[in-house]
Design a protein around this motif. Structure first.
Motif, PDB file in Angstrom:
ATOM      1  N   GLU A 430      37.523  48.067  39.136  1.00 60.87           N
ATOM      2  CA  GLU A 430      36.802  47.660  37.926  1.00 60.87           C
ATOM      3  C   GLU A 430      37.497  46.491  37.230  1.00 60.87           C
ATOM      4  O   GLU A 430      36.839  45.627  36.639  1.00 60.87           O
ATOM      5  CB  GLU A 430      36.692  48.849  36.965  1.00 60.87           C
ATOM      6  CG  GLU A 430      35.804  49.978  37.487  1.00 60.87           C
ATOM      7  CD  GLU A 430      35.641  51.079  36.468  1.00 60.87           C
ATOM      8  OE1 GLU A 430      36.179  50.916  35.338  1.00 60.87           O
ATOM      9  OE2 GLU A 430      35.000  52.094  36.779  1.00 60.87           O
ATOM     10  N   LYS A 431      38.821  46.445  37.348  1.00 57.49           N
ATOM     11  CA  LYS A 431      39.573  45.363  36.730  1.00 57.49           C
ATOM     12  C   LYS A 431      39.199  44.014  37.361  1.00 57.49           C
ATOM     13  O   LYS A 431      38.967  43.022  36.671  1.00 57.49           O
ATOM     14  CB  LYS A 431      41.070  45.622  36.879  1.00 57.49           C
ATOM     15  CG  LYS A 431      41.949  44.547  36.258  1.00 57.49           C
ATOM     16  CD  LYS A 431      43.422  44.882  36.444  1.00 57.49           C
ATOM     17  CE  LYS A 431      44.294  43.776  35.855  1.00 57.49           C
ATOM     18  NZ  LYS A 431      45.738  44.078  36.050  1.00 57.49           N
ATOM     19  N   LEU A 432      39.125  43.994  38.705  1.00 55.63           N
ATOM     20  CA  LEU A 432      38.775  42.750  39.393  1.00 55.63           C
ATOM     21  C   LEU A 432      37.309  42.385  39.186  1.00 55.63           C
ATOM     22  O   LEU A 432      36.965  41.211  39.056  1.00 55.63           O
ATOM     23  CB  LEU A 432      39.085  42.872  40.889  1.00 55.63           C
ATOM     24  CG  LEU A 432      40.564  42.926  41.278  1.00 55.63           C
ATOM     25  CD1 LEU A 432      40.715  43.051  42.777  1.00 55.63           C
ATOM     26  CD2 LEU A 432      41.297  41.686  40.772  1.00 55.63           C
ATOM     27  N   TYR A 436      36.248  38.768  37.811  1.00 60.87           N
ATOM     28  CA  TYR A 436      35.402  37.812  38.533  1.00 60.87           C
ATOM     29  C   TYR A 436      33.943  37.848  38.082  1.00 60.87           C
ATOM     30  O   TYR A 436      33.145  36.996  38.480  1.00 60.87           O
ATOM     31  CB  TYR A 436      35.462  38.101  40.037  1.00 60.87           C
ATOM     32  CG  TYR A 436      36.793  37.771  40.667  1.00 60.87           C
ATOM     33  CD1 TYR A 436      37.187  36.455  40.851  1.00 60.87           C
ATOM     34  CD2 TYR A 436      37.652  38.785  41.097  1.00 60.87           C
ATOM     35  CE1 TYR A 436      38.406  36.150  41.447  1.00 60.87           C
ATOM     36  CE2 TYR A 436      38.871  38.488  41.688  1.00 60.87           C
ATOM     37  CZ  TYR A 436      39.235  37.171  41.865  1.00 60.87           C
ATOM     38  OH  TYR A 436      40.447  36.876  42.447  1.00 60.87           O
ATOM     39  N   LYS A 437      33.579  38.865  37.270  1.00 58.24           N
ATOM     40  CA  LYS A 437      32.219  39.024  36.775  1.00 58.24           C
ATOM     41  C   LYS A 437      31.212  39.225  37.909  1.00 58.24           C
ATOM     42  O   LYS A 437      30.043  38.866  37.802  1.00 58.24           O
ATOM     43  CB  LYS A 437      31.797  37.824  35.916  1.00 58.24           C
ATOM     44  CG  LYS A 437      32.665  37.635  34.684  1.00 58.24           C
ATOM     45  CD  LYS A 437      32.219  36.434  33.866  1.00 58.24           C
ATOM     46  CE  LYS A 437      33.111  36.252  32.652  1.00 58.24           C
ATOM     47  NZ  LYS A 437      32.728  35.075  31.841  1.00 58.24           N
ATOM     48  N   GLU A 448      43.931  34.097  47.691  1.00 54.17           N
ATOM     49  CA  GLU A 448      42.904  34.801  46.939  1.00 54.17           C
ATOM     50  C   GLU A 448      42.544  36.152  47.551  1.00 54.17           C
ATOM     51  O   GLU A 448      41.691  36.864  47.029  1.00 54.17           O
ATOM     52  CB  GLU A 448      41.636  33.935  46.869  1.00 54.17           C
ATOM     53  CG  GLU A 448      41.853  32.561  46.252  1.00 54.17           C
ATOM     54  CD  GLU A 448      40.643  31.663  46.444  1.00 54.17           C
ATOM     55  OE1 GLU A 448      39.694  32.085  47.140  1.00 54.17           O
ATOM     56  OE2 GLU A 448      40.650  30.540  45.903  1.00 54.17           O
ATOM     57  N   PHE A 449      43.191  36.515  48.662  1.00 58.20           N
ATOM     58  CA  PHE A 449      42.825  37.722  49.405  1.00 58.20           C
ATOM     59  C   PHE A 449      43.231  38.968  48.618  1.00 58.20           C
ATOM     60  O   PHE A 449      44.408  39.185  48.350  1.00 58.20           O
ATOM     61  CB  PHE A 449      43.520  37.704  50.764  1.00 58.20           C
ATOM     62  CG  PHE A 449      42.957  38.690  51.751  1.00 58.20           C
ATOM     63  CD1 PHE A 449      41.761  38.439  52.389  1.00 58.20           C
ATOM     64  CD2 PHE A 449      43.627  39.869  52.038  1.00 58.20           C
ATOM     65  CE1 PHE A 449      41.237  39.325  53.315  1.00 58.20           C
ATOM     66  CE2 PHE A 449      43.118  40.772  52.952  1.00 58.20           C
ATOM     67  CZ  PHE A 449      41.914  40.495  53.593  1.00 58.20           C
ATOM     68  N   PRO A 450      42.258  39.819  48.229  1.00 52.36           N
ATOM     69  CA  PRO A 450      42.602  41.011  47.439  1.00 52.36           C
ATOM     70  C   PRO A 450      43.175  42.122  48.314  1.00 52.36           C
ATOM     71  O   PRO A 450      42.954  42.162  49.527  1.00 52.36           O
ATOM     72  CB  PRO A 450      41.253  41.427  46.842  1.00 52.36           C
ATOM     73  CG  PRO A 450      40.229  40.920  47.806  1.00 52.36           C
ATOM     74  CD  PRO A 450      40.801  39.675  48.416  1.00 52.36           C
TER      75      PRO A 450
END
Length: 654
Positions: A430-432, A436-437, A448-450
């Protein structure tokens, strides 16, 4: 057969016969190749464009697989109509870039206007010579937006190839008139009957619709011009409406700014008119306009249905936007739908050799992207290489040609990093999602790889590949596609010995060496084309490279889990060869998270501390060795591995 033999016996007589009937209509165009300059500043010999009404205009393009003779056919058509003089040096007249002549390929579509006499009427024919390689498919799509018909060219020696199929459907979907042409019938190896059968089976052409020519010798090329007038409709343009034009291409001129190529839809425009674009509200004054024949030829005006160039003081790519609609500033019009924008398939970093050259590189990239609008540009930075750019290309050859043009046209030498492809991630954190919306992000670089814990699944780009090959190579191609994680979709015989294969392939697997491997295992007989298909779930991981426990972000990469070990082993082995030895041991590791999957060790320089010891007790020698080991351990804790830029270049560069 007798007629063909006579033509071959005297090709010079054949070509003289082809151009003889046009001599009376070539006054405005004769010998222009010598009289005009390649600069758009030439004003000599202006032509009255009002003598060509819409019904006497034909706009067409030549499309084909690479090396099937598009540029040669364009040369012959220009000679037949008298647009250029007949010379032995007329080879690739429309290929004006140095890279095109060196590689023998067409990189950028070029336009040329010709005058042809047919049944007592004078016609203006606007020809667009397009590239053939899959990486420049965007050039073809933009060219077709300014045409009403195409010549589909097929080599009688090679038959239908992968890009032939792709170009046919591109023209078919655009609802253009298609004239099938079989070229190179003069070659001893030409198999015209087999090529006819392939075109009937794949495209449903009839025998009477096919034209058989030799563009090199000019055999039957005049019939092509007559067919263009007969089969291709005139533009759907209205001269009475306010001026409206499609901007379908542009080039950069050092003195005049953007030179835009336009297809006039309605009305007319002339020098001194105030114009504007649908994209922005800026007003420009038309400084110069005209046609290409094939060099720039200035005219007073351009009318409905005509294709030409226009200079209005546009200085940047943001102003000369490809696909934009131009109109008179006093008469706004409804914007044209334009065409599908380019979608980059391959991304790579470009950095200056020295940071002092960054500004020059930026200017060169900006100007070259004005000439090639299919390239996307974003700023990038690297602790090792400094400031640079991350560019998006349509393919690997497109990337190579862009870098070569930077060097040749702008004298800008750059470091080009290894190519990568964008992937996606569906977020569960939920944070990400809040950051990033969105719950689905596109990943352009490993930084940028989560993390896996924050992601529901990763997705990688899949392409639909088309392979046409002789059936004797099928087993090797099956093995290659299987090794590249391919999935077979279609298998069709297009004649007695040639097969059309369709495979779903991960883009990441084919972007670097697939084409070269395919050509190698088939002795050059197979052809390959691909188009964007979809994104599909995949087991992707981030592969990190560590030096003495420190992660080197510039060397991180995103790979499939099954390919992580061989890629990691290769990177570690390469770094071992290029990093110089230190006074202490250097450990190179490739890791997935906390799990090390490959390791190489660079041995330390060793000083012989026992050189001064001769004889005596062994305890003294052991004491010296222990002190040396402690010193190296302490040095390793506080010291950093000095990685020279050359090492980064050799690893990152293609």
């Amino acid at each position: 057969m007798t007629t063909l033999w006579r033509s071959l016996a005297c090709p010079l007589c054949q070509r003289i016969r082809l151009i003889s009937h046009n001599v009376g209509y070539l006054a405005p165009f004769a010998s222009r190749r010598h009289a005009s300059s390649k600069s758009p500043e030439n004003h000599a010999g202006q032509i009255d464009m009002s003598q060509f009404p819409v019904e006497n205009i034909r706009n067409f393009s030549i499309i084909a697989h690479v090396d099937h003779g598009k540029s040669t056919l364009a040369d012959r058509l220009l000679e037949i109509t008298g647009t250029i003089s007949q010379e032995a040096s007329n080879k690739q007249v429309l290929d004006k870039l140095q890279v095109e002549r060196e590689r023998g390929i067409t990189v950028k579509a070029q336009t040329a206007s010709m005058v042809h006499q047919y049944q007592g009427k004078t016609y203006l024919l606007n020809l667009i010579d397009t590239p053939g390689h899959v990486d420049f498919n965007y050039e073809v799509s933009r060219s077709l937006a300014a045409c009403q018909g195409v010549l589909l060219l097929v080599d009688a020696n090679q038959g239908v190839q992968a890009q032939t199929v792709a170009n046919f459907y591109l023209a078919f979907e655009a609802e253009l008139a298609i004239i099938p042409v079989i070229n190179k019938i003069d070659l001893k190896q030409a198999d015209v009957e087999s090529t006819e059968e392939q075109m009937r089976r794949l495209f449903d052409f009839k025998n009477e619709d096919l034209f058989k020519i030799s563009a090199k010798l000019g055999i039957n090329c005049e019939e092509i011009l007559d067919a263009v007038i007969q089969r291709i409709p005139p533009p759907k343009s209205d001269p009475s409406k306010p001026w409206k034009a499609l901007l379908f291409d542009s080039t950069y001129n050092h003195f005049r700014g953007a030179v835009t190529n336009v297809a006039v839809i309605d009305g007319k425009v002339q020098q001194g008119d105030k114009i504007s674009s649908a994209h922005n509200s800026k007003v420009y004054e038309v400084q110069e306009l005209g046609i290409m024949s094939p060099d720039y030829q200035s005219t007073q005006e351009l009318h409905a249905g005509q294709v030409g160039y226009l200079i209005a003081g546009m200085k940047s790519i943001q102003e000369a936007r490809i696909g934009d609609t131009l109109h008179l500033s006093s008469s706004p019009v409804e914007p044209l739908p334009g065409f599908k924008p380019a979608k980059p398939m391959v991304f790579g970093g470009i950095f200056p050799m020295e940071q002092s050259e960054y500004r020059d590189l930026k200017v060169a990239v900006d100007r070259l992207t004005l000439n090639d609008s299919s390239v996307t540009v974003a700023k990038d930075s690297s602790p090792a290489l400094g400031l640079g750019f991350r560019l998006g290309f349509l393919g690997l050859l497109h990337m190579e040609v862009f870098n070569q043009r930077l060097e040749q046209e702008y004298n800008a030498t750059a470091i080009v990093t290894t190519p990568s492809v964008p992937c996606k991630a569906r977020l569960s954190s939920e944070k990400l999602i809040k950051q990033y919306k969105t719950d689905e992000i596109t990943i352009f670089s490993p930084a940028e790889f989560p993390e896996k814990r924050d992601v529901t699944e990763y997705l990688e780009p899949i392409v639909m590949g088309t392979i046409i090959t002789p059936d004797v190579h099928l087993n090797k191609i099956f093995s290659l596609c299987e090794a590249k994680r391919g999935e077979q979709v279609d298998f069709t015989y297009i004649d007695a010995s040639r097969v059309l294969l369709k495979y779903k392939l991960p883009l990441n697997e084919i972007v670097v060496d697939f084409y070269d491997l395919l050509k190698s295992i088939t002795s050059g007989y197979a052809s390959f084309d691909y188009e964007d298909h979809s994104y599909e779930p995949s087991d992707l991981v981030k592969l990190d490279v560590l030096l003495n426990g420190q992660v080197i972000n510039e060397l991180s990469t995103i790979v499939h889990k099954d390919k992580a070990y061989p890629v990691g082993k290769t990177l570690a082995s390469k770094l071992k060869d290029v990093i110089p030895r230190q006074l202490y041991e250097v450990v190179i590791q490739a890791a997935l998270g906390n799990k090390v999957i490959a390791r190489e060790t660079i041995r330390a320089y060793k000083k012989n501390v026992l050189a001064k010891c001769y004889g005596g007790d062994i305890s003294r020698k052991m004491k010296l060795l222990k002190r040396q080991a402690e010193g190296k351990k302490r040095m390793k804790k506080i010291g950093n591995v000095d990685i020279p830029k050359d090492a980064f270049i050799s690893v990152l560069k293609r």
